[in-house]
Design a protein around this motif. Structure first.
Motif, mmCIF file in Angstrom:
data_model
loop_
_atom_site.group_PDB
_atom_site.id
_atom_site.type_symbol
_atom_site.label_atom_id
_atom_site.label_comp_id
_atom_site.label_asym_id
_atom_site.label_seq_id
_atom_site.Cartn_x
_atom_site.Cartn_y
_atom_site.Cartn_z
ATOM 1 N N PHE A 250 0.811 -1.215 0.000
ATOM 2 C CA PHE A 250 0.000 0.000 0.000
ATOM 3 C C PHE A 250 0.849 1.272 0.000
ATOM 4 O O PHE A 250 0.312 2.379 0.068
ATOM 5 C CB PHE A 250 -0.928 0.000 1.223
ATOM 6 N N LEU A 251 2.157 1.113 -0.062
ATOM 7 C CA LEU A 251 3.058 2.267 -0.045
ATOM 8 C C LEU A 251 3.414 2.696 -1.465
ATOM 9 O O LEU A 251 3.231 1.953 -2.416
ATOM 10 C CB LEU A 251 4.330 1.922 0.730
ATOM 11 N N GLY A 252 3.926 3.925 -1.556
ATOM 12 C CA GLY A 252 4.420 4.426 -2.836
ATOM 13 C C GLY A 252 3.451 5.289 -3.614
ATOM 14 O O GLY A 252 3.814 5.886 -4.629
ATOM 15 N N LYS A 253 2.209 5.392 -3.147
ATOM 16 C CA LYS A 253 1.201 6.146 -3.908
ATOM 17 C C LYS A 253 0.814 7.467 -3.242
ATOM 18 O O LYS A 253 0.312 8.359 -3.905
ATOM 19 C CB LYS A 253 -0.048 5.280 -4.087
ATOM 20 N N GLY A 254 0.978 7.564 -1.963
ATOM 21 C CA GLY A 254 0.574 8.769 -1.248
ATOM 22 C C GLY A 254 0.595 8.505 0.244
ATOM 23 O O GLY A 254 1.322 7.624 0.723
ATOM 24 N N TYR A 255 -0.195 9.259 0.977
ATOM 25 C CA TYR A 255 -0.245 9.086 2.426
ATOM 26 C C TYR A 255 -1.145 7.903 2.769
ATOM 27 O O TYR A 255 -2.181 7.667 2.147
ATOM 28 C CB TYR A 255 -0.764 10.357 3.087
ATOM 29 N N LEU A 256 -0.744 7.166 3.815
ATOM 30 C CA LEU A 256 -1.490 5.987 4.239
ATOM 31 C C LEU A 256 -1.732 6.057 5.737
ATOM 32 O O LEU A 256 -0.799 6.242 6.518
ATOM 33 C CB LEU A 256 -0.713 4.708 3.912
ATOM 34 N N PHE B 8 -4.494 9.675 -0.782
ATOM 35 C CA PHE B 8 -4.691 9.232 0.594
ATOM 36 C C PHE B 8 -5.434 7.904 0.604
ATOM 37 O O PHE B 8 -6.398 7.709 -0.133
ATOM 38 C CB PHE B 8 -5.484 10.261 1.403
ATOM 39 N N ASP B 9 -4.958 6.971 1.458
ATOM 40 C CA ASP B 9 -5.595 5.666 1.570
ATOM 41 C C ASP B 9 -5.554 5.218 3.032
ATOM 42 O O ASP B 9 -4.854 5.818 3.863
ATOM 43 C CB ASP B 9 -4.886 4.649 0.677
ATOM 44 N N ILE B 10 -6.296 4.180 3.334
ATOM 45 C CA ILE B 10 -6.378 3.672 4.707
ATOM 46 C C ILE B 10 -6.236 2.154 4.698
ATOM 47 O O ILE B 10 -6.861 1.461 3.894
ATOM 48 C CB ILE B 10 -7.723 4.041 5.368
ATOM 49 N N LEU B 11 -5.417 1.654 5.611
ATOM 50 C CA LEU B 11 -5.324 0.224 5.881
ATOM 51 C C LEU B 11 -5.688 0.031 7.345
ATOM 52 O O LEU B 11 -4.964 0.472 8.233
ATOM 53 C CB LEU B 11 -3.911 -0.298 5.608
ATOM 54 N N ALA B 12 -6.833 -0.597 7.579
ATOM 55 C CA ALA B 12 -7.322 -0.806 8.941
ATOM 56 C C ALA B 12 -6.932 -2.187 9.433
ATOM 57 O O ALA B 12 -7.167 -3.191 8.757
ATOM 58 C CB ALA B 12 -8.834 -0.632 8.990
ATOM 59 N N VAL B 13 -6.345 -2.237 10.628
ATOM 60 C CA VAL B 13 -5.940 -3.497 11.255
ATOM 61 C C VAL B 13 -6.885 -3.763 12.420
ATOM 62 O O VAL B 13 -6.909 -3.016 13.396
ATOM 63 C CB VAL B 13 -4.490 -3.429 11.763
ATOM 64 N N SER B 14 -7.678 -4.836 12.299
ATOM 65 C CA SER B 14 -8.668 -5.139 13.333
ATOM 66 C C SER B 14 -8.109 -6.099 14.372
ATOM 67 O O SER B 14 -7.429 -7.072 14.038
ATOM 68 C CB SER B 14 -9.915 -5.756 12.696
ATOM 69 N N LEU B 15 -8.450 -5.837 15.633
ATOM 70 C CA LEU B 15 -8.110 -6.732 16.728
ATOM 71 C C LEU B 15 -9.334 -7.556 17.135
ATOM 72 O O LEU B 15 -9.514 -7.904 18.302
ATOM 73 C CB LEU B 15 -7.573 -5.949 17.929
ATOM 74 N N ASP B 16 -10.155 -7.870 16.162
ATOM 75 C CA ASP B 16 -11.354 -8.664 16.435
ATOM 76 C C ASP B 16 -11.006 -10.097 16.793
ATOM 77 O O ASP B 16 -9.908 -10.592 16.513
ATOM 78 C CB ASP B 16 -12.291 -8.639 15.226
ATOM 79 N N ASP C 129 3.988 8.435 5.236
ATOM 80 C CA ASP C 129 4.154 9.051 3.923
ATOM 81 C C ASP C 129 4.284 7.937 2.882
ATOM 82 O O ASP C 129 4.223 6.746 3.206
ATOM 83 C CB ASP C 129 5.333 10.024 3.899
ATOM 84 N N LYS C 130 4.483 8.311 1.631
ATOM 85 C CA LYS C 130 4.480 7.311 0.570
ATOM 86 C C LYS C 130 5.627 6.311 0.675
ATOM 87 O O LYS C 130 5.580 5.221 0.094
ATOM 88 C CB LYS C 130 4.506 7.988 -0.797
#
Length: 327
Positions: free
Chosen positions: A211-217, A248-256, A302-303
């Motif tokens: 998910f890196l290299g494209k913008g902010y995460l 801008f993108d989001i990677l959500a890590v769940s502790l479910d 950052d990217k």
């Protein structure tokens, strides 16, 4: 021979310091005539069953060996989050209310628990002053470890840990705090975010570097069972809506704990971005890798994967992105 005898004596002394003692605990469950009460030892944001007792006529009792003083939980079901208590030697009594979160439950006879309540009753409670006043007590160490660690810098954690009496420096809470300090050296602002791999809802294995290299995460730690996370999700969704088309993108890590709860939370909160989870609850390797001690927590990268901000809550995320992207 004398050397061996010395070692045996020394080890015996160490054993006596950590050996179990007799716990005398009785209580009542108003409105509940039968059932079970579970005594669970608090480990590290999870509990392990130590003993159980039958409810007879609304009353129960424990007369068992237990590590004391220690932090325990008392519950009517292993599915519940227990009523947290500080237990020590002596005759202790509990009134356990079968309400949501065991609200209104009380314990009598525990000076440790009274000290815990006193700290939270003080609106101006300062952890450093509290430790200085009670350096040999488990209570301030627990509060530092459990409640203050996410609010303090590594330097502040170490400074407060130094105030703890040497007799408690080998307690697991103190050891965890030292581990947190070491981990933060790798995950502070300015550091390169450690890579990891995990499973998506679709069953695919992805890595952070994908998910890196494209913008902010935004690397967002959350769980469907976490009330504060669910309250914060609308702010994250709003920021994503504003900036998903602007690097801008989001990677959500769940502790479910379960896939069903995880997917339901994603759907209910309209979290239309990327997700991964190990479904390990607080045993998450990713959370441990990043030193995550409470959720919600997040890191903005950052990217190139460098950490540029942490724990952006409320409108802070949108304002930060506005400043960075000039939108």
């Amino acid at each position: 021979m004398k050397r061996n005898l010395f070692i045996i004596v020394l080890l015996s002394g160490l054993f006596l310091q950590v050996s179990a003692q007799r716990l005398r605990l009785h209580g009542t469950v108003p409105g509940r005539e039968t059932g079970k009460v579970y005594l669970q030892k608090f480990i590290d944001r999870y509990y392990e069953v130590a003993d159980s007792a039958e409810i007879k006529g609304g009353a129960f009792s424990f007369n068992t060996q237990a590590e004391l003083p220690e932090v325990y939980g008392i519950s009517l079901s292993l599915k519940d989050t227990p009523f947290l208590v500080f237990l020590d030697e002596g005759d202790l009594s509990v009134t356990l209310h079968a309400t949501l979160g065991y609200r209104g439950s009380q314990i009598q006879g525990s000076a440790l628990h009274d000290l815990y309540i006193a700290f939270h009753s003080d609106q101006q409670g300062d952890i450093s002053s509290f430790i200085k006043a009670n350096p040999r007590s488990l209570v301030p160490l627990y509060i530092l470890y459990r409640e203050q660690v996410s609010r303090l810098s590594s330097e502040e954690i170490q400074a407060n840990l130094n105030l703890i009496d040497p007799s408690l420096q080998q307690h697991r809470f103190a050891q965890i705090l030292r581990d947190v300090i070491k981990t933060r050296e790798k995950t502070d602002v300015g550091q390169q975010a450690p890579d990891f791999s995990a499973i998506t809802p679709e069953g695919q294995t992805v890595s952070l570097r994908d998910f890196l290299g494209k913008g902010y995460l935004l690397l967002d730690f959350w769980a469907s069972w976490c009330g504060p996370c669910r309250k914060e999700n609308p702010n994250i969704v709003a920021a994503y809506g504003d900036y998903k088309d602007h690097d801008f993108d989001i990677l959500a890590v769940s502790l479910d704990k379960t896939r069903e709860a995880w997917l339901q939370g994603i759907e209910q909160d309209h979290l239309d971005y990327h997700h991964v989870s190990e479904l390990k609850f607080w045993n998450s390797d990713i959370a441990r890798l990043y030193g995550i001690r409470s959720i919600p927590s997040n890191l903005l990268l950052d990217k190139n994967g460098k950490i540029i901000a942490k724990n952006l809550r409320g409108n802070d995320l949108r304002e930060t992105l506005k400043s960075l992207l000039g939108q």
